[in-house]
Design a protein around this motif. Sequence first.
Motif, short mmCIF file in Angstrom:
data_model
loop_
_atom_site.label_atom_id
_atom_site.label_comp_id
_atom_site.label_asym_id
_atom_site.label_seq_id
_atom_site.Cartn_x
_atom_site.Cartn_y
_atom_site.Cartn_z
N GLN A 187 43.38 41.32 41.75
CA GLN A 187 43.96 40.72 42.96
C GLN A 187 43.96 41.70 44.12
O GLN A 187 43.60 41.35 45.25
CB GLN A 187 45.41 40.28 42.67
CG GLN A 187 45.53 38.90 42.09
CD GLN A 187 45.47 37.82 43.16
OE1 GLN A 187 44.45 37.65 43.80
NE2 GLN A 187 46.54 37.10 43.34
N VAL A 188 44.37 42.94 43.85
CA VAL A 188 44.44 43.94 44.92
C VAL A 188 43.04 44.31 45.41
O VAL A 188 42.77 44.35 46.61
CB VAL A 188 45.19 45.20 44.44
CG1 VAL A 188 45.21 46.26 45.53
CG2 VAL A 188 46.62 44.84 44.04
N THR A 189 42.13 44.56 44.46
CA THR A 189 40.77 44.98 44.83
C THR A 189 40.03 43.90 45.59
O THR A 189 39.27 44.18 46.54
CB THR A 189 39.97 45.37 43.57
OG1 THR A 189 40.71 46.32 42.81
CG2 THR A 189 38.63 45.98 43.95
N TYR A 190 40.27 42.64 45.22
CA TYR A 190 39.56 41.53 45.85
C TYR A 190 39.93 41.36 47.32
O TYR A 190 39.23 40.67 48.06
CB TYR A 190 39.82 40.24 45.06
CG TYR A 190 38.89 39.10 45.41
CD1 TYR A 190 37.51 39.31 45.52
CD2 TYR A 190 39.38 37.81 45.63
CE1 TYR A 190 36.66 38.26 45.84
CE2 TYR A 190 38.52 36.76 45.93
CZ TYR A 190 37.17 36.99 46.04
OH TYR A 190 36.31 35.96 46.35
N GLN A 191 41.02 42.01 47.76
CA GLN A 191 41.40 41.93 49.16
C GLN A 191 40.42 42.67 50.06
O GLN A 191 40.49 42.57 51.29
CB GLN A 191 42.82 42.46 49.37
CG GLN A 191 43.89 41.67 48.65
CD GLN A 191 43.73 40.17 48.82
OE1 GLN A 191 43.65 39.68 49.94
NE2 GLN A 191 43.67 39.45 47.71
N LEU A 192 39.47 43.41 49.46
CA LEU A 192 38.41 44.05 50.25
C LEU A 192 37.55 43.01 50.96
O LEU A 192 36.78 43.34 51.86
CB LEU A 192 37.52 44.93 49.36
CG LEU A 192 38.00 46.37 49.13
CD1 LEU A 192 37.06 47.07 48.18
CD2 LEU A 192 38.11 47.14 50.43
N LYS A 193 37.68 41.74 50.55
CA LYS A 193 36.93 40.68 51.24
C LYS A 193 37.39 40.58 52.70
O LYS A 193 36.64 40.07 53.55
CB LYS A 193 37.11 39.34 50.52
CG LYS A 193 38.53 38.80 50.51
CD LYS A 193 38.64 37.52 49.71
CE LYS A 193 40.08 37.01 49.67
NZ LYS A 193 40.22 35.77 48.88
N ALA A 222 41.92 52.57 51.76
CA ALA A 222 42.70 53.62 51.09
C ALA A 222 43.52 53.03 49.95
O ALA A 222 43.59 53.61 48.86
CB ALA A 222 43.62 54.31 52.10
N GLY A 223 44.11 51.85 50.19
CA GLY A 223 44.92 51.20 49.16
C GLY A 223 44.10 50.82 47.94
O GLY A 223 44.50 51.06 46.80
N PHE A 229 49.07 53.16 41.46
CA PHE A 229 48.76 51.74 41.67
C PHE A 229 49.78 51.12 42.61
O PHE A 229 49.41 50.36 43.52
CB PHE A 229 48.77 50.99 40.33
CG PHE A 229 48.56 49.50 40.48
CD1 PHE A 229 47.28 48.96 40.43
CD2 PHE A 229 49.64 48.64 40.68
CE1 PHE A 229 47.08 47.59 40.59
CE2 PHE A 229 49.44 47.28 40.85
CZ PHE A 229 48.16 46.76 40.80
N PHE A 230 51.05 51.42 42.40
CA PHE A 230 52.11 50.85 43.23
C PHE A 230 51.90 51.24 44.69
O PHE A 230 52.01 50.40 45.59
CB PHE A 230 53.47 51.35 42.74
CG PHE A 230 54.63 50.84 43.55
CD1 PHE A 230 55.09 49.53 43.40
CD2 PHE A 230 55.25 51.66 44.48
CE1 PHE A 230 56.15 49.06 44.16
CE2 PHE A 230 56.31 51.20 45.24
CZ PHE A 230 56.77 49.90 45.08
N THR A 231 51.57 52.51 44.94
CA THR A 231 51.33 52.98 46.31
C THR A 231 50.14 52.24 46.92
O THR A 231 50.19 51.79 48.07
CB THR A 231 51.06 54.50 46.32
OG1 THR A 231 52.16 55.18 45.72
CG2 THR A 231 50.86 55.00 47.75
N GLY A 232 49.06 52.11 46.14
CA GLY A 232 47.87 51.41 46.63
C GLY A 232 48.15 49.95 46.93
O GLY A 232 47.69 49.42 47.95
N ALA A 233 48.91 49.29 46.06
CA ALA A 233 49.24 47.88 46.27
C ALA A 233 50.07 47.69 47.53
O ALA A 233 49.85 46.74 48.30
CB ALA A 233 49.98 47.33 45.05
N VAL A 234 51.03 48.59 47.77
CA VAL A 234 51.85 48.51 48.98
C VAL A 234 50.97 48.68 50.23
O VAL A 234 51.16 47.96 51.23
CB VAL A 234 52.96 49.59 48.94
CG1 VAL A 234 53.65 49.70 50.30
CG2 VAL A 234 53.98 49.27 47.86
#
Length: 331
Positions: free
Chosen positions: A118-124, A153-154, A304-309
């Motif tokens: 979910q987080v990675t797919y936000q690169l779209k 960065a996230g 992961f938490f920092t990246g997700a934020v």
Amino acid sequence: MSSSLSTRLKYVSLGVLVVQTTSLVLTMRYSRTLKEDGPRYLASSAVVSAELLKILACTLLVFREHSKYVRALNQVLKEEIVNKPMETMKLAVPAGIYTLQNNLLYVALSNLDAATYQVTYQLKILTTALFSVTMLGKRLGCNQWLSLLILMAGVALVQWPAESADASQQTSLSAGFQFVGLMAVLTACFSSGFAGVYFEKILKETKQSVWVRNIQLGLFGFVFGLIGMLMYDGQRVRESGMFQGYNKITFTVVVLQALGGLVIAAVIKYADNILKGFATSLSIIMSTLISYFLLEDFNPTSVFFTGAVLVIAATFLYSLECKSATSSIKV
């Protein structure tokens, strides 16, 4: 429409979008990791089934738009699809890319947990922004460029390898699966960005109904998906049939995938960019919690938490700039 009704529709739209996004990711992940006695369903078959369902749903919506007259429906489909072959052929490009993207999402969720996906797919957001600048000539504000840097960065932090006490062989195997999943997501992000902007360009150049356009997309998607299924899974289809391994979870995935784009199209009518960003953020949080507590295939780390934020913050910042730009244009 009264302001209270409009506000209510906005938050209903928000809820629908969050539920649809989260449930699709989680059910797809669950269906690809569920241990079964028989053969697992074919991802290529699910993509073809979803395209068929999307064509049916859009046809019903066009039927409804034209006062539920069969003759009017036939006339519209003939005029817009059969009598305009060049306009119809323009949809072959995004349809082929969307078909590839849908297959890649199954590969990604077979190798990545729902939260990381979910987080990675936000690169779209990044790829869509870049293609919008190059293909549509759009200009991005300072906040949007900043949000794209924060987004990268996230995602980098989310993909940062975690320290593990497991055996080196198991860690290496896990890293191999994660790399395959990551490549699938990144390719899907690029395909999503290009196809989305290309489709937007086509919609702006013509006055066709968005549902008619989706029928055209679905027809090409069905053909491309069927070719792909026969090429890569033809032997298995001949042995056990196209619907091998289907169960209630599989049908749920197919329905969610088919209706997902239609739900988003309907939601956009009522929800603004900030609400869409809020829905994305809620979906990431829900996916993370369910992956950890129910699916038990995800152990979050501080990195992961920092990246997700950061990803959630970038999504809000990008949406806020879009809202400001829209408001200034209206004035």
